[in-house]
Design an enzyme around this catalytic site. Sequence first.
Site, PDB file in Angstrom:
ATOM      1  CB  SER A 253      -0.862  -0.001   1.276  1.00 18.42           C
ATOM      2  OG  SER A 253      -1.536   1.225   1.423  1.00 18.42           O
TER       3      SER A 253
ATOM      4  CE1 TYR B 280      -4.420  -2.071   5.000  1.00 20.24           C
ATOM      5  CE2 TYR B 280      -3.473   0.104   4.614  1.00 20.24           C
ATOM      6  CZ  TYR B 280      -4.002  -1.083   4.121  1.00 20.24           C
ATOM      7  OH  TYR B 280      -4.099  -1.280   2.770  1.00 20.24           O
TER       8      TYR B 280
ATOM      9  CE  LYS C 239      -1.673  -3.707   3.255  1.00 15.43           C
ATOM     10  NZ  LYS C 239      -1.798  -4.877   2.377  1.00 15.43           N
TER      11      LYS C 239
HETATM   12  P1  NAI Z   1     -11.373  -6.133  -0.317  1.00 15.68           P
HETATM   13  O1  NAI Z   1     -11.899  -6.012   1.077  1.00 15.68           O
HETATM   14  O2  NAI Z   1     -12.274  -5.891  -1.466  1.00 15.68           O
HETATM   15  O3  NAI Z   1     -10.693  -7.583  -0.522  1.00 15.68           O
HETATM   16  C1  NAI Z   1      -9.890  -8.192   0.453  1.00 15.68           C
HETATM   17  C2  NAI Z   1     -10.126  -9.700   0.395  1.00 15.68           C
HETATM   18  O4  NAI Z   1      -9.258 -10.327   1.354  1.00 15.68           O
HETATM   19  C3  NAI Z   1     -11.571 -10.098   0.769  1.00 15.68           C
HETATM   20  O5  NAI Z   1     -12.118 -10.942  -0.217  1.00 15.68           O
HETATM   21  C4  NAI Z   1     -11.397 -10.807   2.109  1.00 15.68           C
HETATM   22  O6  NAI Z   1     -12.375 -11.813   2.341  1.00 15.68           O
HETATM   23  C5  NAI Z   1      -9.995 -11.386   1.961  1.00 15.68           C
HETATM   24  N1  NAI Z   1      -9.427 -11.775   3.239  1.00 15.68           N
HETATM   25  C6  NAI Z   1      -9.507 -11.101   4.422  1.00 15.68           C
HETATM   26  N2  NAI Z   1      -8.912 -11.805   5.394  1.00 15.68           N
HETATM   27  C7  NAI Z   1      -8.430 -12.948   4.820  1.00 15.68           C
HETATM   28  C8  NAI Z   1      -7.720 -14.072   5.312  1.00 15.68           C
HETATM   29  N3  NAI Z   1      -7.396 -14.176   6.616  1.00 15.68           N
HETATM   30  N4  NAI Z   1      -7.384 -15.058   4.451  1.00 15.68           N
HETATM   31  C9  NAI Z   1      -7.733 -14.980   3.145  1.00 15.68           C
HETATM   32  N5  NAI Z   1      -8.408 -13.933   2.616  1.00 15.68           N
HETATM   33  C10 NAI Z   1      -8.753 -12.935   3.454  1.00 15.68           C
HETATM   34  O7  NAI Z   1     -10.130  -5.156  -0.352  1.00 15.68           O
HETATM   35  P2  NAI Z   1      -9.149  -4.678  -1.532  1.00 15.68           P
HETATM   36  O8  NAI Z   1      -9.198  -3.212  -1.534  1.00 15.68           O
HETATM   37  O9  NAI Z   1      -9.362  -5.447  -2.775  1.00 15.68           O
HETATM   38  O10 NAI Z   1      -7.750  -5.078  -0.868  1.00 15.68           O
HETATM   39  C11 NAI Z   1      -6.787  -5.888  -1.507  1.00 15.68           C
HETATM   40  C12 NAI Z   1      -5.421  -5.469  -1.012  1.00 15.68           C
HETATM   41  O11 NAI Z   1      -5.159  -4.133  -1.430  1.00 15.68           O
HETATM   42  C13 NAI Z   1      -5.248  -5.466   0.517  1.00 15.68           C
HETATM   43  O12 NAI Z   1      -4.001  -6.013   0.859  1.00 15.68           O
HETATM   44  C14 NAI Z   1      -5.293  -3.999   0.868  1.00 15.68           C
HETATM   45  O13 NAI Z   1      -4.607  -3.717   2.062  1.00 15.68           O
HETATM   46  C15 NAI Z   1      -4.625  -3.401  -0.344  1.00 15.68           C
HETATM   47  N6  NAI Z   1      -4.874  -1.981  -0.570  1.00 15.68           N
HETATM   48  C16 NAI Z   1      -6.165  -1.511  -0.671  1.00 15.68           C
HETATM   49  C17 NAI Z   1      -6.384  -0.174  -0.885  1.00 15.68           C
HETATM   50  C18 NAI Z   1      -7.758   0.386  -1.043  1.00 15.68           C
HETATM   51  O14 NAI Z   1      -7.896   1.633  -1.044  1.00 15.68           O
HETATM   52  N7  NAI Z   1      -8.798  -0.435  -1.212  1.00 15.68           N
HETATM   53  C19 NAI Z   1      -5.257   0.783  -0.993  1.00 15.68           C
HETATM   54  C20 NAI Z   1      -3.948   0.156  -0.925  1.00 15.68           C
HETATM   55  C21 NAI Z   1      -3.785  -1.171  -0.701  1.00 15.68           C
END
Ligand code: NAI
Length: 242
Positions: A136, A149, A153
């Site tokens: 991130s 968080y 990261k």
């Molecule tokens: P999201 O909430 O749409 O998807 C995250 C997924 O991870 C979900 O499907 C969830 O069920 C799964 N998950 C959670 N805990 C888990 C576990 N213990 N084992 C397996 N799966 C698990 O979020 P998004 O935005 O798609 O996030 C993806 C990545 O991007 C994350 O690492 C997040 O930190 C990173 N990120 C997101 C940003 C944003 O603004 N949305 C910005 C920068 C980084």
Amino acid sequence: MSEEIAVVTGAASGVGAASARRLARGGAAVVVVDVDDDGGKRVADEVGGRFVHLDVGDPTAWSTFADDVAREGRLALAHLNAGILTASEDVPFLDTPVERSLALLRVNLDGVIFGVRALAPVMIDQDGGAIAVTASLAGLIPYAGDPVYTATKHGVVGFVRSVTGELRRAGVRLTAVCPGGIDTPMVAGERKARMDEHGARFLSPDDVAAAVEALLRSGDAGTIQYLEGGQSPRTIEPTLRP
Ligand code: NAI
């Protein structure tokens, strides 16, 4: 052993789902990993892949999973992407339940460390491979809205930079993306409204998936790439060269 397998964690939603779609379009057999069974199965069906329920913070589950994948075919690509935020920005760090902070460390940091620990040896035993991690922008700069968080990261970025040389020498290219705000369920509701107020330009999940796909296909080991809405990805040189 001819089919190319791609593992994507957190693939039931957001960035992971977009990545699963892209890697499947590129010809890989995608293993959709998540703890959300309904969402994971939906994405797996859509991309003609397989869903596996795996909690990325569990090293034992990772080892069993890695053994299964090794038997299935050639593990060429992995996108370690699962992540969570502290539930609300309105709760100060000092009032955050300890359990929630432990959950963040487990999913965001253990999930990457143990994912690499389990999958890299499979790649090394086969023809080598590539692993990309979703870190991130909060892995590079402070984010007062969620200090734990931010710590996870920063930890992920430090881990990638530090272990990349060892993996590269063994035949695995490890890279990371550091996106700013992405329009996914993670930042829905109040958090998104607040980011909108601050004029954040959101990335789409597919913007991030595209950068990840490019890194997996041809990124140099140790690349840390910064992505912001409306701009081209920028590569940040690792402070320690692999
Ligand atoms: P999201 O909430 O749409 O998807 C995250 C997924 O991870 C979900 O499907 C969830 O069920 C799964 N998950 C959670 N805990 C888990 C576990 N213990 N084992 C397996 N799966 C698990 O979020 P998004 O935005 O798609 O996030 C993806 C990545 O991007 C994350 O690492 C997040 O930190 C990173 N990120 C997101 C940003 C944003 O603004 N949305 C910005 C920068 C980084």
